[in-house]
Design an enzyme around this catalytic site. Structure first.
Site, PDB file in Angstrom:
ATOM      1  N   ASP A  54       0.854  -1.184   0.000  1.00  0.00           N
ATOM      2  CA  ASP A  54       0.000   0.000   0.000  1.00  0.00           C
ATOM      3  C   ASP A  54       0.893   1.237   0.000  1.00  0.00           C
ATOM      4  O   ASP A  54       2.029   1.202   0.494  1.00  0.00           O
ATOM      5  CB  ASP A  54      -0.881   0.044   1.251  1.00  0.00           C
ATOM      6  CG  ASP A  54      -1.690  -1.228   1.440  1.00  0.00           C
ATOM      7  OD1 ASP A  54      -2.243  -1.722   0.440  1.00  0.00           O
ATOM      8  OD2 ASP A  54      -1.756  -1.720   2.579  1.00  0.00           O
ATOM      9  N   ARG A 107     -14.106   0.544  -2.140  1.00  0.00           N
ATOM     10  CA  ARG A 107     -13.423   0.600  -0.843  1.00  0.00           C
ATOM     11  C   ARG A 107     -13.015   2.025  -0.491  1.00  0.00           C
ATOM     12  O   ARG A 107     -11.836   2.311  -0.280  1.00  0.00           O
ATOM     13  CB  ARG A 107     -12.210  -0.331  -0.814  1.00  0.00           C
ATOM     14  CG  ARG A 107     -12.557  -1.796  -0.951  1.00  0.00           C
ATOM     15  CD  ARG A 107     -11.325  -2.669  -0.729  1.00  0.00           C
ATOM     16  NE  ARG A 107     -11.629  -4.081  -0.943  1.00  0.00           N
ATOM     17  CZ  ARG A 107     -10.754  -5.070  -0.775  1.00  0.00           C
ATOM     18  NH1 ARG A 107      -9.526  -4.799  -0.385  1.00  0.00           N
ATOM     19  NH2 ARG A 107     -11.102  -6.321  -0.993  1.00  0.00           N
TER      20      ARG A 107
END
Length: 417
Positions: free
Chosen positions: A194, A289
């Site tokens: 990420d 998301r």
């Protein structure tokens, strides 16, 4: 040195600083990170204030460990300039991997053997360079136009009291993604990195940052083993019992699975944690998301969700297992084909609350739209908590609702860009 001067050196306002506009700097975060008294490196002594221009300078500052520190970033720093061949284990090649684990011959069992072991070893070597671990009691702040980080990501693993502001985080690219042959029934490539990942981190404020995939978006990647390769994971994930987090005035740009809050359905130890506030963020062309929530008490207030094309939008708010998602005064600007029931997705959750939100300028009852479209999958409005019970939630609601989208567009992202 007095604390007022230390804050000025950090690019933070001094005590008593003005917050006269919705996106003006504030000394302390609003929302859940404010409940946690998140100060980052505000107590740093003068010798622990670092001006960083390259990776070597960053690494030197981080060697201070958990002592309070302020890291002032002046450039857009490439965290991992080397290519995959630098990290590749002997005997590994992408072509050999694909031949070995072609579902037509290998089937749907997980990869195993020498080639998979070599991929894992290669991935670990890459992670040692591309993943930067941020220690506790740190303020990481951009102080020059374009300051930020490229081709790598930051991991906040079991740390506390972190402030991240005015930075761009781009292209956390995993050279060696994992092939999971049963994922979604047909197999998927899944990456590890990420741009910023919180795992068991608490008291974290991420403010006025920009997140994107840089010049290598996954939509341009080739098809391997029948599926498009994924080299990026989330832009900002908050998992493994992280807690007391605020994300404010950030822009999230052109990504698929953008923000995960909560690790897995089976991680019951997350109950009571994952308290997160998202306010005044702009999610543009982020397919899903934004966020997807499990277990957490998450306040999503005064954010803007937009897309120019229907294919760039799947859903915004994922109502996962035991989630307690409190949404209010959010704005959606989407193609006309995207109806109100598609703003959320039920993912084993049972409760969702929303008020004051608008879709393309019109008031919208998201829960009623969901109920009409999904009569067999009811949701209750009773999420079991109200943000006002814990912090000044009124300060996050728009004083002039009609002006909110413009205020967000004009205010998000690094203020020195």
């Amino acid at each position: 040195m007095k604390r007022r001067h230390v804050l000025a050196l950090a690019g933070l306002p001094a005590l008593g600083g003005c917050a006269s506009t919705p996106h003006a700097p504030v000394e302390n975060p609003l929302g859940w990170a404010g409940v946690g008294n998140t100060t980052g490196g505000a107590r740093a002594i003068p010798e622990h204030i670092f001006d960083v221009h390259d990776r070597a300078g960053l690494d030197a500052a981080l060697r201070l460990g958990d002592k309070p520190k302020i890291i002032r970033v002046h450039r857009f720093i490439n965290l991992c300039p080397a290519g995959p061949e630098t990290f590749m284990e002997p005997g590994f090649s992408f072509d050999a991997f694909d031949r070995a684990f072609d579902p037509a011959t290998w089937g749907r069992d997980d990869p195993k053997g020498a080639l998979e072991d070599a991929r894992k070893h290669s991935a670990r070597r890459h992670a040692e360079v591309a993943q930067v671990r941020l220690p506790s009691n740190t303020t990481l702040i951009g102080v020059a136009p374009g300051a930020g980080f490229d081709r790598g990501g930051f991991l906040l693993d079991k740390v506390s009291n972190i402030v991240i502001r005015d930075l761009r985080f781009s292209d956390a690219y995993d050279y060696f993604p994992e092939w999971q042959p049963r994922d979604n029934g047909h197999g998927e490539w899944n990456s590890e990195y990420d741009n910023v990942s919180l795992r068991g981190a608490d008291r974290v404020w991420v403010d006025h940052c920009h997140f994107d995939d840089g010049q290598r978006p996954d939509r341009l990647e080739p098809i391997r083993l029948g599926q498009r390769v994924q080299h990026h994971d989330g832009l900002l994930d908050i998992t493994n019992g992280s807690d007391l987090v605020t994300v404010s005035w950030c822009r999230f740009q052109a990504h698929d699975k953008t923000m995960l809050i909560g690790s897995s359905d089976s991680r019951t130890t997350d109950e009571g944690l994952l308290r997160v506030t998202l306010h005044h963020n702009h999610f543009h062309a982020c397919k899903e998301r934004t966020p997807r929530v499990r277990y957490g008490r998450v306040h999503v207030v005064s954010n803007l969700f937009s897309a120019d094309r229907a294919e760039d939008f799947g859903y915004s708010l994922g109502v996962g297992i035991h989630s307690r998602l409190y949404s209010e005064h959010n704005r959606w600007e989407l193609p006309p084909s995207v109806t109100a029931d598609k703003l959320i997705r039920r993912l084993k959750g049972e409760a969702f609350f929303d008020q004051g939100s608008r879709l393309n300028g019109q008031q919208v009852d998201i829960l009623a739209a969901w109920a009409a479209a999904h009569p067999a999958e009811p949701l209750t409005v009773d999420v079991g908590w109200r943000p006002d019970e814990f912090y000044d939630a009124a300060a996050l609601r728009p004083a002039q609702p009609d002006e909110l989208p413009g205020q967000i567009r004009n205010g998000v992202g690094p203020r020195r860009a």
